[in-house]
Scaffold this motif. Structure first.
Motif, short mmCIF file in Angstrom:
data_model
loop_
_atom_site.label_atom_id
_atom_site.label_comp_id
_atom_site.label_asym_id
_atom_site.label_seq_id
_atom_site.Cartn_x
_atom_site.Cartn_y
_atom_site.Cartn_z
N ASP A 36 33.94 -39.21 25.86
CA ASP A 36 34.37 -39.82 27.12
C ASP A 36 34.42 -38.77 28.23
N HIS A 37 34.27 -39.26 29.46
CA HIS A 37 34.36 -38.38 30.62
C HIS A 37 35.81 -37.91 30.79
N ASP A 38 36.02 -36.61 30.75
CA ASP A 38 37.29 -35.99 31.14
C ASP A 38 38.52 -36.47 30.36
N THR A 39 38.33 -37.02 29.18
CA THR A 39 39.51 -37.42 28.40
C THR A 39 39.19 -37.38 26.90
N VAL A 40 40.25 -37.07 26.12
CA VAL A 40 40.13 -37.14 24.66
C VAL A 40 41.08 -38.22 24.12
N SER A 41 41.51 -39.14 24.98
CA SER A 41 42.52 -40.10 24.54
C SER A 41 41.98 -41.05 23.47
N ALA A 42 40.66 -41.21 23.37
CA ALA A 42 40.11 -42.08 22.32
C ALA A 42 40.62 -41.67 20.94
N PHE A 43 40.85 -40.38 20.74
CA PHE A 43 41.19 -39.90 19.39
C PHE A 43 42.62 -40.23 19.01
N HIS A 44 43.44 -40.68 19.99
CA HIS A 44 44.77 -41.17 19.65
C HIS A 44 44.72 -42.60 19.15
N PHE A 45 43.60 -43.29 19.39
CA PHE A 45 43.51 -44.72 19.08
C PHE A 45 42.65 -45.00 17.86
N LEU A 46 42.08 -43.98 17.26
CA LEU A 46 41.19 -44.23 16.14
C LEU A 46 41.99 -44.64 14.91
N PRO A 47 41.54 -45.65 14.21
CA PRO A 47 42.26 -46.10 13.03
C PRO A 47 42.25 -45.03 11.93
N GLU A 48 43.34 -44.98 11.18
CA GLU A 48 43.50 -43.98 10.12
C GLU A 48 42.94 -44.52 8.81
N ARG A 49 41.79 -45.17 8.85
CA ARG A 49 41.27 -45.71 7.60
C ARG A 49 40.00 -44.94 7.22
N GLU A 50 39.55 -45.20 6.02
CA GLU A 50 38.31 -44.59 5.57
C GLU A 50 37.19 -45.18 6.40
N LEU A 51 36.49 -44.35 7.15
CA LEU A 51 35.57 -44.88 8.14
C LEU A 51 34.15 -45.07 7.60
N GLY A 52 33.81 -44.32 6.56
CA GLY A 52 32.46 -44.49 6.01
C GLY A 52 31.39 -43.82 6.82
N LEU A 53 31.79 -43.11 7.87
CA LEU A 53 30.83 -42.31 8.62
C LEU A 53 31.62 -41.18 9.28
N GLU A 54 30.92 -40.11 9.66
CA GLU A 54 31.60 -39.00 10.29
C GLU A 54 31.83 -39.32 11.77
#
Ligand code: AMP
Ligand code: ZN
Ligand code: FE
Ligand code: FE
Length: 279
Positions: A36-54
């Motif tokens: 994202d432009h100028d923010t890393v806030s997406a990483f606070h919203f990522l689900p804590e589940r097994e994602l199956g991809l990196e």
């Protein structure tokens, strides 16, 4: 397939971070980076589940240099790093100040627009010129978003105000401080001839630039060839990214990058190794 350049609703994309990861899974991607432009806030919203991809942490910063502006991608950075968060706070303050000045200019021009309306349109996301354009159109001052830019908001038009931006050294430095690798995004957007681009990349490599985004949705085979040889010349890693924004940029698909990038594993390994130098 991998895609190392995507946007979520945390900047100007269509999908939430969770939706983006789901879309990447459905598309069969092996790895996706959120930049994202100028923010890393997406990483606070990522689900804590097994994602199956990196899922790689990432960011896209706007940088000012003597020849104009460019975008710098950061990868594998720590989204809780204090130096990074402080730098992003400063960038947000620059944007807020510029937005206030632009809305004042528009109002002084007699146009029907207020900061409150502009903020409402942005709906909690980062405020910018597209939201000013929506208000101008909604209030009948222009017929279209495009006309709002052509008459008032585009660079060089009477109500345009430039934002302050980081220097190349600052932007590369803050990505490294957060343990990330710094990669020049979509080099074609610099609109530099090879004679001008090559010494510029040499100078940024001297500041610690780690890589070039060689494969990009809008790059031609000739661009791929030029940027790949430039990367090899300076020992930089190469990355693959679409710049996916969802339906907001309908011509760009997740993983949609023309040409033949190196094997996914080779790209991911080199990028991780580049970041580890700063960790
Ligand atoms: P800002 O970050 O506030 O400067 O706004 C930048 C955004 O404005 C870009 O991402 C585009 O979506 C949009 N934009 C910039 N120039 C134009 C233009 N000439 N016509 C339409 N949209 C534009
Ligand atoms: Zn964007
Ligand atoms: Fe960009
Ligand atoms: Fe982007």
């Amino acid at each position: 397939m991998i895609d190392l350049h995507t946007h979520t609703i945390c900047s100007d994309g269509e999908l939430s971070p969770g939706e983006l990861v789901t879309a990447a899974q459905q598309r069969g991607l092996q790895a996706v980076a959120i930049t994202d432009h100028d923010t890393v806030s997406a990483f606070h919203f990522l689900p804590e589940r097994e994602l199956g991809l990196e899922v790689l942490t990432g960011i896209e910063l706007s940088v000012e240099f003597s020849g104009g502006t460019f975008h710098l991608l950061g990868y594998h950075l720590d989204p809780t790093n204090h130096e990074l968060l402080a730098a992003l706070e400063k960038v947000r303050a620059w944007r807020a100040k510029r937005n206030r000045t632009m809305v004042e200019l528009l109002a002084n021009y007699g146009l029907p627009v207020s900061m409150d309306e502009v903020r409402d349109v942005a709906a909690g996301g980062p405020v910018g010129r597209p939201h000013m354009a929506v208000v101008l159109q909604r209030n009948g001052a222009v017929d279209s978003i495009q006309q709002a830019f052509e008459l008032y908001l585009a660079d060089g038009r009477p109500c345009y105000v430039a934002k302050s931006r980081m220097t190349p050294g600052e932007a590369i430095g803050v990505i490294h401080a957060a343990g990330g690798a710094a990669v020049l995004a979509h080099p074609y957007q610099l609109r530099l001839s090879p004679e001008a681009l090559h010494p510029a990349v040499a100078a940024w490599a001297g500041l610690g630039l780690d890589g070039l985004e060689v494969w990009y949705h809008a790059h031609t085979p000739a661009m791929n060839a030029e940027y790949w040889s430039l990367a090899r010349h300076h020992g930089l890693c190469v990355t693959v990214g679409s710049d996916f924004h969802g339906a907001l940029k309908p011509d760009v698909q997740l993983g949609g990058v023309p040409g033949e990038p190196p094997p996914d594993e080779a790209v991911l390994t080199a990028l991780r190794a580049a970041a580890e130098r700063w960790q």
